[in-house]
Design a protein around this motif. Sequence first.
Motif, short mmCIF file in Angstrom:
data_model
loop_
_atom_site.label_atom_id
_atom_site.label_comp_id
_atom_site.label_asym_id
_atom_site.label_seq_id
_atom_site.Cartn_x
_atom_site.Cartn_y
_atom_site.Cartn_z
N PRO A 1 0.83 -1.21 0.00
CA PRO A 1 0.00 0.00 0.00
C PRO A 1 0.86 1.25 0.00
O PRO A 1 1.88 1.35 0.69
CB PRO A 1 -0.81 -0.14 1.30
CG PRO A 1 -0.02 -1.08 2.16
CD PRO A 1 0.65 -2.03 1.20
N LEU A 2 0.40 2.22 -0.77
CA LEU A 2 1.14 3.48 -0.89
C LEU A 2 0.73 4.43 0.21
O LEU A 2 -0.38 4.36 0.74
CB LEU A 2 0.89 4.11 -2.27
CG LEU A 2 1.29 3.23 -3.48
CD1 LEU A 2 0.90 3.91 -4.77
CD2 LEU A 2 2.78 2.93 -3.45
N ALA A 3 1.62 5.30 0.56
CA ALA A 3 1.35 6.28 1.61
C ALA A 3 0.33 7.30 1.13
O ALA A 3 0.29 7.67 -0.05
CB ALA A 3 2.65 6.97 2.02
N LEU A 4 -0.53 7.73 2.08
CA LEU A 4 -1.55 8.72 1.76
C LEU A 4 -1.03 10.10 2.10
O LEU A 4 -0.55 10.35 3.20
CB LEU A 4 -2.83 8.43 2.56
CG LEU A 4 -3.95 9.45 2.43
CD1 LEU A 4 -4.52 9.44 1.01
CD2 LEU A 4 -5.06 9.18 3.44
N VAL A 5 -1.15 10.99 1.15
CA VAL A 5 -0.78 12.39 1.34
C VAL A 5 -2.07 13.18 1.51
O VAL A 5 -2.94 13.17 0.63
CB VAL A 5 0.03 12.94 0.15
CG1 VAL A 5 0.39 14.40 0.37
CG2 VAL A 5 1.30 12.10 -0.04
N GLY A 6 -2.25 13.81 2.67
CA GLY A 6 -3.49 14.47 3.00
C GLY A 6 -3.75 15.72 2.18
O GLY A 6 -2.84 16.33 1.59
N ARG B 1 -2.79 9.26 -3.23
CA ARG B 1 -2.15 8.01 -2.83
C ARG B 1 -1.40 7.49 -4.06
O ARG B 1 -2.01 7.05 -5.01
CB ARG B 1 -3.17 6.99 -2.35
CG ARG B 1 -2.54 5.74 -1.70
CD ARG B 1 -3.60 4.71 -1.37
NE ARG B 1 -4.57 5.19 -0.41
CZ ARG B 1 -4.40 5.15 0.92
NH1 ARG B 1 -3.26 4.67 1.43
NH2 ARG B 1 -5.34 5.60 1.72
N GLY B 2 -0.08 7.60 -3.98
CA GLY B 2 0.71 7.24 -5.14
C GLY B 2 0.44 8.15 -6.33
O GLY B 2 0.27 7.68 -7.46
N ASP B 3 0.36 9.47 -6.06
CA ASP B 3 0.10 10.49 -7.08
C ASP B 3 -1.29 10.36 -7.70
O ASP B 3 -1.55 10.97 -8.76
CB ASP B 3 1.17 10.44 -8.19
CG ASP B 3 2.56 10.77 -7.67
OD1 ASP B 3 2.64 11.51 -6.66
OD2 ASP B 3 3.55 10.27 -8.23
#
Length: 216
Positions: free
Chosen positions: A120-125, A197-199
């Motif tokens: 899972p990719l990191a979530l950018v808020g 999430r992952g651009d």
Amino acid sequence: MYADRHAGARGIKPVSLGASLLVNGAVVLALIYAAPNVVGHKEPPIKIEFIPIPPPPPPQPQPSAAPHRATPAPLPYVPKPDVPVPHLTPPIDITPSLPLNPGPIVGLDDGPAVQPSPSPLALVGATIDPRHAADFQPPYPPSEQRAGREGRVVVRVLIGVDGRVKQIEKVSATSDAFFDATRRQALGNWRFKPATRGDVPVEQWKQMSVTFVLQG
């Protein structure tokens, strides 16, 4: 001198006969007087005496049984804390080495190879779009301004992939007038940089707070 063999045949003399009868009578009388003591002799009566029998000895006291003691309830099991054991030697990696360019993986059914799922990719808020930062303050409600009241509103907003507010929920508000002003401003004018999430843009809930302060 010769005895007269014919003298006895002359007859019995009365004197001798009387003496003989007298002697026999005396003997008979002696027997008659002696008979009661001989025939009527009885054994003396038996004297019966009751000899008391000693009473039996009292029963020996039986040893009393030990008092029954209740078995104590088992204590709850408390696991012992783990004691860290230092490693004297570094662990040995036993993973077999793989070739740099492994060949294609062929299943038993000659189907397509199963690729491992990506991590899972990191979530950018989501963040406030600086180009619309001035549009976040709602207009002051006239009723609250005339009353001279200040207020604060906390809301949760769902930010879509286009950066607009799709839904809004009230967390707290000083009054309904302050919340209504904030809701209208958020749905019409708030703009964000959407979460990714992952651009890839994704929707995200975000909590926001608005303060209403009267200007002097």
